[in-house]
Design a protein around this motif. Structure first.
Motif, PDB file in Angstrom:
ATOM      1  N   GLN A 168      10.063  20.647  10.257  1.00  0.00           N
ATOM      2  CA  GLN A 168      10.818  21.613   9.469  1.00  0.00           C
ATOM      3  C   GLN A 168      12.178  21.081   9.035  1.00  0.00           C
ATOM      4  N   GLN A 169      12.557  19.890   9.541  1.00  0.00           N
ATOM      5  CA  GLN A 169      13.907  19.397   9.274  1.00  0.00           C
ATOM      6  C   GLN A 169      13.935  18.255   8.250  1.00  0.00           C
ATOM      7  N   VAL A 170      12.985  17.315   8.317  1.00  0.00           N
ATOM      8  CA  VAL A 170      13.012  16.124   7.473  1.00  0.00           C
ATOM      9  C   VAL A 170      12.206  16.382   6.195  1.00  0.00           C
ATOM     10  N   GLU A 171      12.860  16.264   5.071  1.00  0.00           N
ATOM     11  CA  GLU A 171      12.188  16.456   3.779  1.00  0.00           C
ATOM     12  C   GLU A 171      12.064  15.155   3.008  1.00  0.00           C
ATOM     13  N   THR A 172      12.964  14.189   3.293  1.00  0.00           N
ATOM     14  CA  THR A 172      12.917  12.880   2.619  1.00  0.00           C
ATOM     15  C   THR A 172      13.167  11.774   3.646  1.00  0.00           C
ATOM     16  N   LEU A 173      12.715  10.587   3.292  1.00  0.00           N
ATOM     17  CA  LEU A 173      12.960   9.388   4.114  1.00  0.00           C
ATOM     18  C   LEU A 173      13.376   8.241   3.203  1.00  0.00           C
ATOM     19  N   ILE A 210       0.833  -1.207   0.000  1.00  0.00           N
ATOM     20  CA  ILE A 210       0.000   0.000   0.000  1.00  0.00           C
ATOM     21  C   ILE A 210       0.871   1.262   0.000  1.00  0.00           C
ATOM     22  N   ILE A 211       1.909   1.258   0.846  1.00  0.00           N
ATOM     23  CA  ILE A 211       2.789   2.428   0.910  1.00  0.00           C
ATOM     24  C   ILE A 211       3.515   2.625  -0.419  1.00  0.00           C
ATOM     25  N   THR A 212       4.003   1.535  -1.001  1.00  0.00           N
ATOM     26  CA  THR A 212       4.691   1.629  -2.289  1.00  0.00           C
ATOM     27  C   THR A 212       3.771   2.198  -3.362  1.00  0.00           C
ATOM     28  N   GLU A 213       2.549   1.706  -3.391  1.00  0.00           N
ATOM     29  CA  GLU A 213       1.581   2.188  -4.384  1.00  0.00           C
ATOM     30  C   GLU A 213       1.270   3.677  -4.168  1.00  0.00           C
ATOM     31  N   TYR A 214       1.153   4.074  -2.904  1.00  0.00           N
ATOM     32  CA  TYR A 214       0.871   5.474  -2.593  1.00  0.00           C
ATOM     33  C   TYR A 214       1.998   6.371  -3.093  1.00  0.00           C
ATOM     34  N   VAL A 215       3.235   5.946  -2.835  1.00  0.00           N
ATOM     35  CA  VAL A 215       4.390   6.741  -3.249  1.00  0.00           C
ATOM     36  C   VAL A 215       4.443   6.865  -4.758  1.00  0.00           C
ATOM     37  N   LYS A 216       4.248   5.768  -5.460  1.00  0.00           N
ATOM     38  CA  LYS A 216       4.322   5.800  -6.922  1.00  0.00           C
ATOM     39  C   LYS A 216       3.172   6.601  -7.527  1.00  0.00           C
ATOM     40  N   LYS A 217       1.987   6.450  -6.951  1.00  0.00           N
ATOM     41  CA  LYS A 217       0.818   7.158  -7.485  1.00  0.00           C
ATOM     42  C   LYS A 217       0.990   8.666  -7.356  1.00  0.00           C
ATOM     43  N   ASN A 218       1.601   9.108  -6.247  1.00  0.00           N
ATOM     44  CA  ASN A 218       1.786  10.537  -6.022  1.00  0.00           C
ATOM     45  C   ASN A 218       3.156  11.026  -6.477  1.00  0.00           C
ATOM     46  N   GLU A 219       3.942  10.138  -7.165  1.00  0.00           N
ATOM     47  CA  GLU A 219       5.248  10.494  -7.724  1.00  0.00           C
ATOM     48  C   GLU A 219       6.142  11.141  -6.674  1.00  0.00           C
ATOM     49  N   LEU A 220       6.340  10.423  -5.581  1.00  0.00           N
ATOM     50  CA  LEU A 220       7.110  10.959  -4.455  1.00  0.00           C
ATOM     51  C   LEU A 220       8.546  10.459  -4.415  1.00  0.00           C
ATOM     52  N   VAL A 221       8.944   9.621  -5.378  1.00  0.00           N
ATOM     53  CA  VAL A 221      10.323   9.127  -5.388  1.00  0.00           C
ATOM     54  C   VAL A 221      11.256  10.288  -5.736  1.00  0.00           C
ATOM     55  N   ASP A 222      12.301  10.457  -4.906  1.00  0.00           N
ATOM     56  CA  ASP A 222      13.262  11.558  -5.139  1.00  0.00           C
ATOM     57  C   ASP A 222      13.935  11.365  -6.492  1.00  0.00           C
ATOM     58  N   TYR A 226      15.249   7.377  -1.793  1.00  0.00           N
ATOM     59  CA  TYR A 226      14.559   8.274  -0.880  1.00  0.00           C
ATOM     60  C   TYR A 226      13.166   8.617  -1.409  1.00  0.00           C
ATOM     61  N   VAL A 227      12.298   8.964  -0.473  1.00  0.00           N
ATOM     62  CA  VAL A 227      10.925   9.358  -0.798  1.00  0.00           C
ATOM     63  C   VAL A 227      10.691  10.755  -0.229  1.00  0.00           C
ATOM     64  N   ARG A 228      10.098  11.643  -1.058  1.00  0.00           N
ATOM     65  CA  ARG A 228       9.810  13.004  -0.613  1.00  0.00           C
ATOM     66  C   ARG A 228       8.604  13.010   0.332  1.00  0.00           C
ATOM     67  N   ILE A 229       8.694  13.858   1.344  1.00  0.00           N
ATOM     68  CA  ILE A 229       7.649  13.928   2.348  1.00  0.00           C
ATOM     69  C   ILE A 229       6.592  14.949   1.932  1.00  0.00           C
ATOM     70  N   THR A 230       5.341  14.471   1.895  1.00  0.00           N
ATOM     71  CA  THR A 230       4.202  15.340   1.621  1.00  0.00           C
ATOM     72  C   THR A 230       3.553  15.725   2.940  1.00  0.00           C
ATOM     73  N   PRO A 231       2.642  16.698   2.951  1.00  0.00           N
ATOM     74  CA  PRO A 231       1.951  17.041   4.202  1.00  0.00           C
ATOM     75  C   PRO A 231       1.256  15.836   4.841  1.00  0.00           C
ATOM     76  N   THR A 232       0.672  14.955   4.001  1.00  0.00           N
ATOM     77  CA  THR A 232       0.008  13.775   4.555  1.00  0.00           C
ATOM     78  C   THR A 232       1.011  12.870   5.248  1.00  0.00           C
ATOM     79  N   LEU A 233       2.144  12.602   4.592  1.00  0.00           N
ATOM     80  CA  LEU A 233       3.185  11.763   5.205  1.00  0.00           C
ATOM     81  C   LEU A 233       3.761  12.438   6.442  1.00  0.00           C
TER      82      LEU A 233
END
Length: 586
Positions: A452-457, A416-428, A434-441
């Motif tokens: 204010q510090q973490v932008e990717t995980l 589910i998490i992988t699909e969410y990341v790919k659907k929202n094009e969050l791969v750096d 790394y995955v970019r952090i959205t407000p939801t994440l």
């Protein structure tokens, strides 16, 4: 009292002073016995044993056995004769006569009801309330039960022969009878009773017995129609007539052999059976006494009794020497003075490989080995799951997969998490690890200090944080049943060793119910395995849960039962490290 198995606490040879006291007690309790008859029952120079037992309801009973045949039993300082004594002296006690179908109910644990009593022309025997008396069946004066009169003879008549007549303590074919030589009652015809009764009365008596059994069961008492497992036939006078052709042939064949030869053959059969189905290589070296008690005895066919002293070998050591030198099946070694162990088994021996376990014994062996539950146990399939929490609900709802409270496997969460990341094009774009952090994440996975510090995980960090913020639960699937999902971590079966008074050790087992195990069945199985007392106790604060307590440090045997018989995975059992090391006293 003896309708169910009892536990032997001690078995010792009687002292001279105790023998004289026993004679005096028997003479006082049964004054009709002559001095000569008393000497025959309690001879001066023959081995007489005192056996202290606990009946299945906890009653402390003392048996007096001559040549392993119980003669008298003592309950609350009162002596009662066994059926073996009454067959020699049938007139020792006043006797009530009943019909043969009622006997089956008595063997199962019922008392004798007055509607089932056949009243002869001479009238009922003269007894007072509490008097010791016996029970016979029509056409045979040989007693088949011993008990106490619940009311006097006069009261029986005034009650119209209704209600309870004799409180039965011991019967032919119960476990006390099975403790002896298991002989059948002699045929002592009673012409007076035979000429009197009609079959219609027998049916009526049987119906009354059935009615009484139902009343007892509704009152919470347990009465069964089952006799001792050693019993092959319930009939008395018609026993020979009801045997089939096959039974007659087997009987004739046995008669051609000597008792010693028959016991020798039974010993060999039980020995091969035990090696083939009970002993494992990991158990070696195995004490010979343990092998006999825990393995060979449990392989003895129903209806037969293993007794080495009745064989040509006389001793277990001589029998095992024959198995070592003549049959080449095992190697026996004296590990310490007077203590022998089986150190090696030739599993490829032709005699052992060609031995077939008797079909009639397979079921009985499995029951004795593991438990005493009639339903075959299968361990559940256990799956770790993660429940969607309120904080993560936006993430899973956005993925159109699950809502709050949904239980998912780790692989499903990852998908589910992988699909969410790919659907929202969050791969750096610069680093695909790394995955970019959205407000939801950010709201779902980050702490406030990280906003204010973490932008990717990293991917692994993303999955790890997701599982950490989900509520862990587990799913149990028993064969043939719907899956059950429960919150939290699954509790392992806990084995612990505690000290009681005088520094005596006890083994405690908890959480059996979680795995669908019946604590009563486990307690009974352990009692058979280690020949030690077991008790069930409720766990304070835990609804519908009990613990099993076993005398001594039995951690190794409990582990063997759970791992080998019940097939519980080792990771779900804690406390196995408390097992005593080999060679040390438990």
């Amino acid at each position: 009292m003896f309708a169910k198995p009892f536990r032997v606490k001690s078995n010792t040879v009687i002292k001279g002073s105790d023998r004289r006291k026993l004679k005096g007690d028997i003479s006082a309790a049964f004054p009709s016995l002559s001095a000569e008859e008393l000497s025959e029952l309690v001879p001066n120079k023959e081995e007489l044993n005192i056996v202290k037992i606990y009946a299945h309801k906890g009653d402390a009973v003392t048996l007096y056995a001559l040549h392993k045949t119980p003669l008298f039993f003592e309950v609350e300082k009162r002596l009662y004769p066994t059926v073996y004594v009454l067959w020699r002296y049938p007139a020792l006690l006043p006797a009530f006569t009943t019909w043969k179908p009622v006997l089956q109910k008595l063997i199962g644990g019922a008392d004798l009801m007055l509607p089932g009593v056949v009243v002869p022309s001479s009238g009922l025997p003269d007894v007072k309330q509490g008097d010791c008396c016996s029970v016979t069946v029509v056409n045979n004066r040989a007693p088949v039960a011993v008990g106490t009169a619940t009311v006097s003879s006069a009261e029986m008549q005034s009650l119209g022969m209704k209600g309870r007549g004799v409180c039965v303590l011991h019967t032919y074919m119960d476990y006390l009878w099975a403790f002896g030589d298991k002989s059948n009652p002699p045929s002592l015809l009673d012409v007076e009773v035979e000429e009197q009764g009609e079959y219609g009365d027998e049916l009526a008596a049987d119906e009354e017995a059935e009615k009484y059994v139902e009343e007892q069961q509704s009152a919470g008492e347990t009465v069964t129609d089952e006799a001792c497992p050693a019993v092959e036939d319930l009939n008395l006078a018609d026993e020979e007539e009801n045997k089939g052709e096959k039974g007659n042939e087997e009987q004739e064949k046995d008669e051609e052999q000597t008792p010693q030869a028959i016991m020798d053959a039974l010993l060999l059969q039980c020995f091969l059976h035990a090696l083939k189905s009970k002993v494992k290589k990991s158990e070696l070296p195995l004490l010979t006494s343990t092998f006999l008690r825990n393995h060979m005895f449990s392989c003895c066919p129903s209806g037969k009794q293993l007794d080495i002293k009745k064989s040509s070998y006389k001793k277990l050591s001589k029998f095992l020497q024959a198995m070592q030198h003549e049959h080449k099946l095992v190697r026996v070694k004296e590990l310490s003075k007077g203590v022998e162990s089986i150190v090696e088994v030739d599993w490829k021996n032709p005699e052992l490989r060609s031995f077939n376990i008797p079909e009639t014994d397979v079921e009985a062996a499995s029951e004795q080995d593991g438990g005493e539950g009639e339903i075959l146990y299968h361990p559940p399939e256990i799956t770790t799951l993660y429940s969607v929490s309120a904080r993560l609900e936006p993430l899973f709802v956005d993925a159109n997969k699950s809502r709050k409270g949904s239980a998912l496997q780790p692989a499903e969460v990852r998908s589910i998490i992988t699909e969410y990341v790919k659907k929202n094009e969050l791969v750096d774009e610069n680093n695909k690890n790394y995955v970019r952090i959205t407000p939801t994440l950010c709201d779902c996975l980050l702490e406030k200090a990280e906003y204010q510090q973490v932008e990717t995980l990293k991917w692994d960090d993303l999955f790890g944080r997701t599982l950490e913020r989900m509520q862990q639960c587990y799913q149990l699937v028993f064969p043939g049943q719907a899956a059950v999902v429960r919150k939290g971590h699954i509790e392992p079966i806990d084995i612990s060793v505690a000290s009681r008074g005088s520094n005596k050790k006890v083994t405690i087992i908890k959480n059996l119910e979680v795995y669908g195990l019946d604590p009563t069945a486990v307690a009974t199985a352990m009692q058979h395995r280690v020949q030690a007392s077991t008790v069930l106790q409720p766990i304070p604060g835990a609804k519908d849960k009990v613990l099993v307590q076993i005398q001594g440090n039995q951690t190794h045997q409990v582990g063997s039962l759970l791992l080998d018989y019940y097939q519980i995975p080792r990771k779900y059992i804690q406390g196995l490290d408390k097992a005593p090391k080999p060679g040390k006293k438990k």
